[in-house]
Design a protein around this motif. Sequence first.
Motif, PDB file in Angstrom:
ATOM      1  N   ILE A 284     -11.351  -1.621   8.359  1.00 35.51           N
ATOM      2  CA  ILE A 284     -10.003  -2.709   8.456  1.00 35.51           C
ATOM      3  C   ILE A 284      -9.476  -2.645   9.809  1.00 35.51           C
ATOM      4  CG2 ILE A 284      -7.671  -3.377   7.702  1.00 35.51           C
ATOM      5  CD1 ILE A 284      -8.543  -1.815   5.159  1.00 35.51           C
TER       6      ILE A 284
ATOM      7  N   ARG B  16      -4.629  -5.395  11.343  1.00 35.27           N
ATOM      8  CA  ARG B  16      -4.527  -5.752   9.851  1.00 35.27           C
ATOM      9  C   ARG B  16      -3.753  -4.645   8.949  1.00 35.27           C
ATOM     10  NH1 ARG B  16      -7.973  -8.249   5.840  1.00 35.27           N
ATOM     11  NH2 ARG B  16      -5.803  -8.315   4.603  1.00 35.27           N
TER      12      ARG B  16
ATOM     13  N   VAL C 149      -1.143  -2.577   7.414  1.00 36.91           N
ATOM     14  CA  VAL C 149       0.201  -2.415   7.383  1.00 36.91           C
ATOM     15  C   VAL C 149       0.670  -1.318   6.568  1.00 36.91           C
ATOM     16  CG1 VAL C 149       2.205  -3.427   6.596  1.00 36.91           C
ATOM     17  CG2 VAL C 149       0.288  -4.822   7.482  1.00 36.91           C
TER      18      VAL C 149
ATOM     19  N   ARG D  22       8.361 -13.241   3.476  1.00 37.93           N
ATOM     20  CA  ARG D  22       7.705 -12.743   4.525  1.00 37.93           C
ATOM     21  C   ARG D  22       7.351 -11.212   4.108  1.00 37.93           C
ATOM     22  NH1 ARG D  22      11.351 -12.811   9.082  1.00 37.93           N
ATOM     23  NH2 ARG D  22      10.771 -15.112   9.182  1.00 37.93           N
TER      24      ARG D  22
ATOM     25  N   TRP E 276       4.249 -11.493   1.676  1.00 34.66           N
ATOM     26  CA  TRP E 276       3.129 -11.698   2.141  1.00 34.66           C
ATOM     27  C   TRP E 276       2.705 -10.489   2.871  1.00 34.66           C
ATOM     28  CZ3 TRP E 276      -0.560 -15.282   2.556  1.00 34.66           C
ATOM     29  CH2 TRP E 276      -1.579 -15.177   3.609  1.00 34.66           C
ATOM     30  N   ARG E 277       3.423  -9.729   3.632  1.00 30.55           N
ATOM     31  CA  ARG E 277       3.094  -8.534   4.059  1.00 30.55           C
ATOM     32  C   ARG E 277       2.827  -7.497   3.065  1.00 30.55           C
ATOM     33  NH1 ARG E 277       7.631  -9.264   7.577  1.00 30.55           N
ATOM     34  NH2 ARG E 277       8.611  -7.310   6.467  1.00 30.55           N
ATOM     35  N   ARG E 278       3.630  -7.395   2.068  1.00 34.50           N
ATOM     36  CA  ARG E 278       3.321  -6.460   0.955  1.00 34.50           C
ATOM     37  C   ARG E 278       1.909  -6.549   0.249  1.00 34.50           C
ATOM     38  NH1 ARG E 278       2.216  -2.105  -0.973  1.00 34.50           N
ATOM     39  NH2 ARG E 278       3.259  -1.107  -2.730  1.00 34.50           N
ATOM     40  N   TYR E 279       1.719  -7.754  -0.259  1.00 36.54           N
ATOM     41  CA  TYR E 279       0.868  -8.026  -1.307  1.00 36.54           C
ATOM     42  C   TYR E 279      -0.352  -8.747  -0.538  1.00 36.54           C
ATOM     43  CZ  TYR E 279       4.231  -6.907  -4.682  1.00 36.54           C
ATOM     44  OH  TYR E 279       5.077  -6.144  -5.449  1.00 36.54           O
ATOM     45  N   VAL E 280      -0.400  -9.167   0.598  1.00 39.55           N
ATOM     46  CA  VAL E 280      -1.404  -9.970   1.300  1.00 39.55           C
ATOM     47  C   VAL E 280      -1.996  -8.816   2.405  1.00 39.55           C
ATOM     48  CG1 VAL E 280      -2.353 -11.707   2.582  1.00 39.55           C
ATOM     49  CG2 VAL E 280      -0.772 -12.091   0.719  1.00 39.55           C
ATOM     50  N   GLN E 281      -1.145  -8.609   3.254  1.00 42.76           N
ATOM     51  CA  GLN E 281      -1.819  -7.871   4.275  1.00 42.76           C
ATOM     52  C   GLN E 281      -1.633  -6.411   4.275  1.00 42.76           C
ATOM     53  OE1 GLN E 281       1.241  -8.954   7.551  1.00 42.76           O
ATOM     54  NE2 GLN E 281      -0.399 -10.422   8.131  1.00 42.76           N
ATOM     55  N   THR E 282      -1.193  -5.578   3.451  1.00 38.18           N
ATOM     56  CA  THR E 282      -1.273  -4.085   3.218  1.00 38.18           C
ATOM     57  C   THR E 282      -2.581  -4.215   2.460  1.00 38.18           C
ATOM     58  OG1 THR E 282       0.956  -3.946   2.880  1.00 38.18           O
ATOM     59  CG2 THR E 282      -0.260  -2.185   2.042  1.00 38.18           C
ATOM     60  N   PRO E 283      -3.280  -3.100   2.643  1.00 37.29           N
ATOM     61  CA  PRO E 283      -4.620  -2.868   1.947  1.00 37.29           C
ATOM     62  C   PRO E 283      -4.302  -2.546   0.376  1.00 37.29           C
ATOM     63  CG  PRO E 283      -4.556  -1.589   4.115  1.00 37.29           C
ATOM     64  CD  PRO E 283      -3.247  -2.292   3.950  1.00 37.29           C
TER      65      PRO E 283
END
Length: 148
Positions: free
Chosen positions: A5, A9, A11, A133, A136-143
């Motif tokens: 990764i 990206r 987080v 926001r 998005w960070r927690r469920y999309v950007q975090t592996p």
Amino acid sequence: MSRVIPAARIVDATAVDEELPTRRLNVLRFGYAFMGVGLAIVKWPLIQNAHSLPVMEGVVACLLTAMSLLAFLGLRYPVRMLPILLFEVTWKVIWIAAVAIPHLVSDDLNAATREMLFNCSFVVVIVAVIPWRYTWRRYVQTPGDAWR
């Protein structure tokens, strides 16, 4: 084979979880209370006679009663229970898009559909309280969690 990764990206999930200020958590709690109380007023009385309802109406009454109980749990754990609010928004948006809008466009909205559309329109409150926001960070950007 491990997946690489890009560093940009990645987080840190712990950093994301600790990010919401108390004021924002209390706004989320308002959303849980709004959803929980609303469902408790409308659906809890139906549970007493759920056995006499048509099957799908009984299923919906039980499902939404469970949702209200989970919403009340969100008062204690507003961040951990965020998927409950996301589920609420998702099913209502899908219903509005797949059922209500086609009826509105064809100008054949019956009374039952109109009433459901009115009830679903309260989803704007839930949409307003979700920290998008953060979501998005927690469920999309975090592996995601490892599969094996």
